[in-house]
Enzyme design. Structure first.
Site, PDB file in Angstrom:
ATOM      1  N   PHE A  77       1.374  -1.420   0.175  1.00  0.00           N
ATOM      2  CA  PHE A  77      -0.295   0.009  -0.275  1.00  0.00           C
ATOM      3  C   PHE A  77       0.998   1.503   0.401  1.00  0.00           C
ATOM      4  O   PHE A  77       1.800   1.335   0.489  1.00  0.00           O
ATOM      5  CB  PHE A  77      -0.811  -0.443   1.255  1.00  0.00           C
ATOM      6  CG  PHE A  77      -1.988  -0.970   1.160  1.00  0.00           C
ATOM      7  CD1 PHE A  77      -3.368  -1.229   0.542  1.00  0.00           C
ATOM      8  CD2 PHE A  77      -1.764  -1.813   2.181  1.00  0.00           C
ATOM      9  CE1 PHE A  77      -4.101  -2.201   1.114  1.00  0.00           C
ATOM     10  CE2 PHE A  77      -2.420  -3.362   1.907  1.00  0.00           C
ATOM     11  CZ  PHE A  77      -4.106  -2.569   1.676  1.00  0.00           C
ATOM     12  N   ASP A  78       0.141   2.592  -0.563  1.00  0.00           N
ATOM     13  CA  ASP A  78       1.527   3.827  -0.388  1.00  0.00           C
ATOM     14  C   ASP A  78       0.376   4.105   1.234  1.00  0.00           C
ATOM     15  O   ASP A  78      -0.704   3.459   1.130  1.00  0.00           O
ATOM     16  CB  ASP A  78       0.517   4.328  -1.555  1.00  0.00           C
ATOM     17  CG  ASP A  78       0.701   5.881  -1.051  1.00  0.00           C
ATOM     18  OD1 ASP A  78       2.132   6.240  -0.887  1.00  0.00           O
ATOM     19  OD2 ASP A  78       0.033   6.856  -1.976  1.00  0.00           O
ATOM     20  N   LYS A  79       1.012   5.194   1.407  1.00  0.00           N
ATOM     21  CA  LYS A  79       0.613   6.487   2.758  1.00  0.00           C
ATOM     22  C   LYS A  79      -1.293   7.087   2.467  1.00  0.00           C
ATOM     23  O   LYS A  79      -2.309   6.631   2.774  1.00  0.00           O
ATOM     24  CB  LYS A  79       1.373   6.503   3.811  1.00  0.00           C
ATOM     25  CG  LYS A  79       0.883   6.419   5.297  1.00  0.00           C
ATOM     26  CD  LYS A  79       2.100   7.544   5.746  1.00  0.00           C
ATOM     27  CE  LYS A  79       2.121   8.202   5.596  1.00  0.00           C
ATOM     28  NZ  LYS A  79       1.240   9.729   5.834  1.00  0.00           N
TER      29      LYS A  79
END
Length: 207
Positions: free
Chosen positions: A29-31
């Site tokens: 995941f990206d944040k």
């Protein structure tokens, strides 16, 4: 299945991808905007110079006004609320994954993250910053002539559904990883809140 997914905002590249989905054992995941809401706000303004907080925000927001980054938008929004005047910046440059550069009144200014601060050999109190990053805040530094002028601390909250989504993946024995350009301590705080297994922070766009 692909059509039904699209109706619910889930985009699937093609049927083959859907068929392969059962073999996935790790999700990365990206944040910002994925695990978090993507609506950061300025929580704190620290000044390290003779400049007032208003002057600091004025210069920083003037630089950030030329950037489309979510943190930049948060700083510009804070400047407007604080009635800080936006100035005209000359020779603006974007430094991908690190920060920005610009000139105001013949003085060179840099704004950005810990990476650009260290690369520029700017002296700063790491413990002071750690106090905030360990609570999940993201620091944006403003400096000139290797002198730190101030730090703006930004908070981006966890999406309400993030914990539930990560817990669901864990029940399926899927490992979760968060990849972000953000500070290590900030990223670790968010990952712990969400229940994510591993974090790779301070990652450049090219990486």
């Amino acid at each position: 299945g692909v059509g039904k997914g699209a109706q619910n905002g889930i985009l699937v590249k093609d049927a083959e991808v859907l068929e392969k989905l059962h073999s996935v054992n790790t999700v990365v995941f990206d944040k910002t905007g994925t695990i978090t809401t993507g609506k950061p706000v300025v929580s704190e303004v620290l000044t390290n110079s003779l400049k007032s907080k208003n002057e600091l925000i004025s210069i920083l927001a003037s630089l950030e006004n030329k950037s489309a980054h979510p943190l930049a938008l948060a700083i510009v929004e804070h400047a407007k609320k604080s009635k800080a005047k936006l100035q005209t910046i000359q020779n603006f440059k974007d430094i991908p994954g690190k920060g920005i550069y610009g000139e105001y009144k013949d003085k060179k200014y840099f704004a950005g993250n810990l990476t650009i601060l260290k690369e520029s050999k700017v002296v700063f109190n790491k413990q002071n910053i750690k106090e905030f990053t360990s609570k999940g805040m993201t620091p944006v530094f403003l400096f000139s002539d290797k002198t730190l002028l101030g730090t703006v601390l930004i908070t981006d909250t966890l999406k309400p559904e993030s914990k539930q989504a990560i817990a669901g993946l864990h029940r399926m024995n899927i490992q979760t990883i968060m990849l972000t350009g953000d500070d290590q301590d900030t990223a670790s705080f968010i990952a712990k809140e969400a229940g994510i297994d591993h974090v790779y922070a301070q990652v450049l766009p090219s990486e």
